[in-house]
Scaffold this active site. Structure first.
Site, mmCIF file in Angstrom:
data_model
loop_
_atom_site.group_PDB
_atom_site.id
_atom_site.type_symbol
_atom_site.label_atom_id
_atom_site.label_comp_id
_atom_site.label_asym_id
_atom_site.label_seq_id
_atom_site.Cartn_x
_atom_site.Cartn_y
_atom_site.Cartn_z
ATOM 1 N N ASP A 205 0.837 -1.203 0.000
ATOM 2 C CA ASP A 205 0.000 0.000 0.000
ATOM 3 C C ASP A 205 0.875 1.257 0.000
ATOM 4 O OD1 ASP A 205 -2.519 1.073 -0.129
ATOM 5 O OD2 ASP A 205 -2.884 1.062 2.020
ATOM 6 N N ASP A 247 -3.374 -3.870 -5.905
ATOM 7 C CA ASP A 247 -2.876 -2.473 -5.998
ATOM 8 C C ASP A 247 -1.414 -2.321 -6.398
ATOM 9 O OD1 ASP A 247 -5.383 -1.800 -5.156
ATOM 10 O OD2 ASP A 247 -4.795 -1.140 -3.155
ATOM 11 N N ASP A 415 -11.884 -0.770 4.968
ATOM 12 C CA ASP A 415 -10.776 -0.415 4.067
ATOM 13 C C ASP A 415 -9.705 0.384 4.786
ATOM 14 O OD1 ASP A 415 -12.125 -1.471 1.826
ATOM 15 O OD2 ASP A 415 -13.292 0.369 1.663
HETATM 16 C C1 BGC Z 1 -6.484 -4.904 4.744
HETATM 17 C C2 BGC Z 1 -6.148 -6.338 5.056
HETATM 18 C C3 BGC Z 1 -7.388 -7.168 4.979
HETATM 19 C C4 BGC Z 1 -8.072 -6.974 3.657
HETATM 20 C C5 BGC Z 1 -9.397 -7.693 3.569
HETATM 21 C C6 BGC Z 1 -7.176 -4.803 3.414
HETATM 22 O O1 BGC Z 1 -7.615 -3.500 3.202
HETATM 23 O O2 BGC Z 1 -5.311 -4.138 4.725
HETATM 24 O O3 BGC Z 1 -5.604 -6.434 6.333
HETATM 25 O O4 BGC Z 1 -7.084 -8.523 5.162
HETATM 26 O O5 BGC Z 1 -8.330 -5.606 3.407
HETATM 27 O O6 BGC Z 1 -10.354 -7.108 4.369
#
Ligand code: BGC
Length: 458
Positions: A205, A247, A415
């Site tokens: 990210d 991403d 999110d």
């Molecule tokens: C998070 C993860 C999570 C995934 C599914 C991502 O935005 O960073 O930790 O497993 O979403 O919910």
């Protein structure tokens, strides 16, 4: 107009409304072009055809010509401003700064897209996907999360909520211990197709805060991949789908002005190639590399395809089945499919052939693409609803490149949050549902929103 596009038979209301744009069709509100024919450019809005409004979408390319000057070839620097607009100087002559400049060099594709999707009747056929028959595994963790919300609700809403519980969702391998859980899931999945998300790339990210983390170096990441790979190998009779690193590719294409992303681009390529090389050599695994979504990478198909080619060349032992799109986003299926078709063509040009696509339909039941285009709020966007249920391609005639609809983001897992160690400013915006917990944690209020807006309904 000829109804020969891949989208044609999906839209039933035609020829309904005369307008200043077309004798039989309304003007589009937006400028997204889905199809071009001898009459001009067509869009799709509310599932109906509309005609692109030329005066809005293609305003006179240069208003300064009427004043005897040409338009500047770039957006700056602005040397002088008067009532006619902004002026620059090129080759020692005054030139007008185009109206669509807002301080940066415009990529016309981000606001005025001119790419089209035309019929490709004869895509070469490929082997069936692991979604094409049989069931998809429903993750027990998701069942438990939904149950926690069911317990808080009552009446009709509670009944609807309980119907969400067994919807298949992907298993995210988003922390260092996650590979240790893979065997448990495969055992529980039995003959059902199990879908896993690899999500532990170093500098994960890189362009936001909400999901930052991942392995601390490439070696640790390789160890994580190896652990998952060894478990997959020991379940040789299973049908396994792997989605590689949501991403990452998109950020490599568009976020290189961010130092954090630029620094790790080389490692990211190696990490993606390592994953593909490993998993793509197993017969019981179908690999999809994540390719962003239509509102992100439309207009960048050629750059994306070139990068994919480079990564695949670094993974000679692994093959991919195709790409995932719309992961954790909200774009409608038609827009995603149009993007798939364009990416397919761009890939063909660089010699990457016969690719297929899965689209995340977990949260795209309501078409919020216009709202999203304005603010780009990817964090728990308000107004969204559960979308189509996971299934193998339900419409191979109109969407021959699609393998499946899938709930890749377990919908109602957050999110990101505006609070805490990974507080992200995007999650503090007014169009991001307030009160969100950390990324990945269950967000009851978001569940209720998605359920109320579900399309199809539960
Ligand atoms: C998070 C993860 C999570 C995934 C599914 C991502 O935005 O960073 O930790 O497993 O979403 O919910």
């Amino acid at each position: 107009m000829k109804f020969s596009t891949v989208l044609a038979s999906t839209f039933l209301t035609v020829g309904a409304l005369a307008s200043s744009c077309h004798p039989n069709y309304p003007c589009c509100n937006g400028c997204d072009v889905y199809y071009t024919d001898s009459e001009g450019e067509w869009g799709v809005e509310n599932n109906n055809w509309c005609f692109i409004n030329n005066s809005k979408c293609h305003p006179s390319s240069c208003k300064f010509e009427a004043l005897g000057y040409s338009c500047c070839s770039s957006c700056g620097p602005v040397i002088y401003t008067d009532s006619d607009g902004k002026w620059g100087v090129e080759n020692n002559n005054w030139c007008g700064i185009p109206d669509n400049c807002n301080g940066t060099t415009p990529r016309t594709t981000t606001t005025i897209r001119t790419t089209t999707t035309t019929t490709r009747k004869n895509y070469p056929s490929v082997t069936p996907s692991f979604f094409s028959n049989g069931n998809i595994y429903s993750n027990g963790q998701y069942q438990g999360e939904v149950q926690s919300s069911v317990n808080k609700l009552s009446g009709d809403l509670q009944q609807q909520a309980s119907r969400v519980k067994y919807t298949p969702t992907a298993v995210w391998l988003a922390w260092d211990g996650a590979p240790g859980e893979v065997g448990k899931h495969l055992g529980a999945a039995g003959g059902n197709t199990a879908v896993f998300m690899m999500y532990w790339i170093p500098t994960r990210d890189c362009n936001s805060n909400a999901s930052q983390g991942g392995a601390s170096n490439l070696n640790d990441y390789k160890g994580y991949v190896d652990n998952v790979y060894n478990t997959f190998r020991s379940f040789s009779g299973s049908r396994i789908v792997v989605v590689v690193e949501p991403d990452t590719l998109g950020n490599m294409v568009t976020s290189q002005s961010n130092e954090n992303c630029r620094r790790t681009a080389v490692i990211h390529k190696e990490a993606l190639a390592y994953c593909i090389n490993k998993f793509g050599s197993l017969n019981n695994v179908q690999v999809y590399l994540d390719a962003g979504h239509s509102a992100w990478l439309t207009g960048y198909e050629d750059e994306t395809a070139a990068l994919i080619k480079e990564i695949l060349d670094m993974a000679p032992q692994g093959k991919i089945r195709g790409f995932s799109t719309n992961v954790s986003n909200f774009q409608p299926i038609a827009k995603e499919y149009a993007y798939h078709a364009r990416l397919y063509d761009a890939l063909e040009k660089v010699g990457v052939n016969n690719m297929r696509f899965i689209v995340d339909t977990s949260r795209n039941g309501v078409d919020v693409s216009e709202a999203f285009a304005k603010t780009k709020t990817w964090c728990n966007l308000v107004g969204t609803g559960f979308g189509e249920r996971p299934k193998g391609n339900p419409d191979p005639v109109n969407m021959p490149l699609l393998d499946a609809y899938m709930w890749l983001k377990p919908p109602a897992e957050s999110d990101g949050s505006s609070q805490g160690a990974r507080a992200d400013p995007v999650c503090a915006r007014s169009d991001s549902l307030p009160g969100a917990p950390e990324a990945g944690s269950w967000f009851h209020d978001y569940f209720v929103q998605l359920l109320r807006n579900a399309n199809p309904k539960f």
